[in-house]
Design a protein around this motif. Sequence first.
Motif, PDB file in Angstrom:
ATOM      1  N   SER A   1       0.818  -1.214   0.000  1.00 25.39           N
ATOM      2  CA  SER A   1       0.000   0.000   0.000  1.00 25.39           C
ATOM      3  C   SER A   1       0.855   1.269   0.000  1.00 25.39           C
ATOM      4  CB  SER A   1      -0.914   0.020   1.241  1.00 25.39           C
ATOM      5  OG  SER A   1      -0.142   0.012   2.429  1.00 25.39           O
TER       6      SER A   1
ATOM      7  N   GLU B   1       2.869   4.214  -1.394  1.00 29.12           N
ATOM      8  CA  GLU B   1       2.859   4.983  -2.629  1.00 29.12           C
ATOM      9  C   GLU B   1       4.280   5.398  -3.016  1.00 29.12           C
ATOM     10  OE1 GLU B   1       0.330   5.772  -4.590  1.00 29.12           O
ATOM     11  OE2 GLU B   1      -1.178   4.751  -3.361  1.00 29.12           O
TER      12      GLU B   1
ATOM     13  N   THR C   1       2.317   1.730  -6.831  1.00 25.13           N
ATOM     14  CA  THR C   1       2.578   1.027  -5.579  1.00 25.13           C
ATOM     15  C   THR C   1       3.636  -0.041  -5.831  1.00 25.13           C
ATOM     16  OG1 THR C   1       0.787  -0.546  -6.016  1.00 25.13           O
ATOM     17  CG2 THR C   1       0.236   1.389  -4.700  1.00 25.13           C
TER      18      THR C   1
END
Length: 389
Positions: A330, A332, A345
């Motif tokens: 998750s 970024e 991701t």
Amino acid sequence: MYELQIALRHISARKRLTFFAIFAVALAIGVIVVLMSMMSGFTEELVTTTVENSPHIVVSPMEDDQEYIHFYNHFSEQLRNKEGVLAVSPVFSGQVALQYKDNAEGVDLFGIDPEAENAVVNIEDDIVSGRLFELSRTNNGIVLGDNLAEDLDVVVGDSVDAVIPTAGSRSFRVVGIFNSGTPADENTAYARFDTVRDLFGESGVASRINVRVQDPYQAEMIAQSVESETGLDAVSWIEANSEILELLNTQQVFVWIFYGLIYMIAGFGVANTLITVVMDKKKEIGMLMAMGTSKKHITAIFLLESLILGTIGVLVGCVLGYAGIILLSSYEIDLPSEMYFGLTTLPLKVDLANFVYAIVFSFLINIIAAVYPARRAARLDPVEAIESE
């Protein structure tokens, strides 16, 4: 089974050493599982992106002095009827300069049948503005890569001029913008097949024929068959990307060496714990041997200790690894998407095989790490061991 009872007593007697031995194994398992998942995910994403955003096979003239494929309709039909082929798309390509106001960029302009080309490379899935199939309704429509559109400072509805020094220029209206996450976004444009061919003053020819096959990993074999049957040059995506695939294979070797070093460090932690137990429990080992316990059973005690430490470490490590994958997946990436093939991701893949490899390798290292302290304990002289304290 008294060996197991003794092994458990030895482990519980040295709680701090036991904790660090288990932690070393767990950390090694967790790190390896995350790294293997990242490698698997990145490799799969790279291959998928390559397969989805490029033809599986590109058919072009065999001779270097031939720029175009003549009778391309005949060859296209021949390819469509070939077993394993899903879609075929003739393409006419050339280099032009696109101009909009004071902006100009050199681009590769591809003349396509929108439906046929989309069946081969799924362009429509990458459209972020406008529509690809609008090309079928107008003979002056053009679809641009998003980076190219940004450089030209155009949006859907704007008109751009395609300039060819030897053939003049033609005005096109932007009907779509795509983002594939590849370098093609910077220098690629699509227009209708017949429009581009007319722009370059050609007729009855195609620059190449793009092909999509049912099984991408059979593309090389099908390409060889196409060459022998048509006399044209057929290059599969595997051949076209051989350097990247070879680099991935080479990288795998170095990665596994890195994995081995991490496991060895964890193994030293287990070995250190067992050696400390041997030194600390000399008298007890001597008494067991004096009571008739064989060297085989003494060895079994320490192998069991390693197995117990390894099992607990593996279970904890798998939990840590899975948690790490979920957490990092998750995350970024704060970098331009084109640097990671359009990814935003980290490309981690939860693969059961990665956990199995880590578990098996860890147990092997733990058993190897236990051999020396186990044999050392079995070789102790009972009398000297009893009198050592």
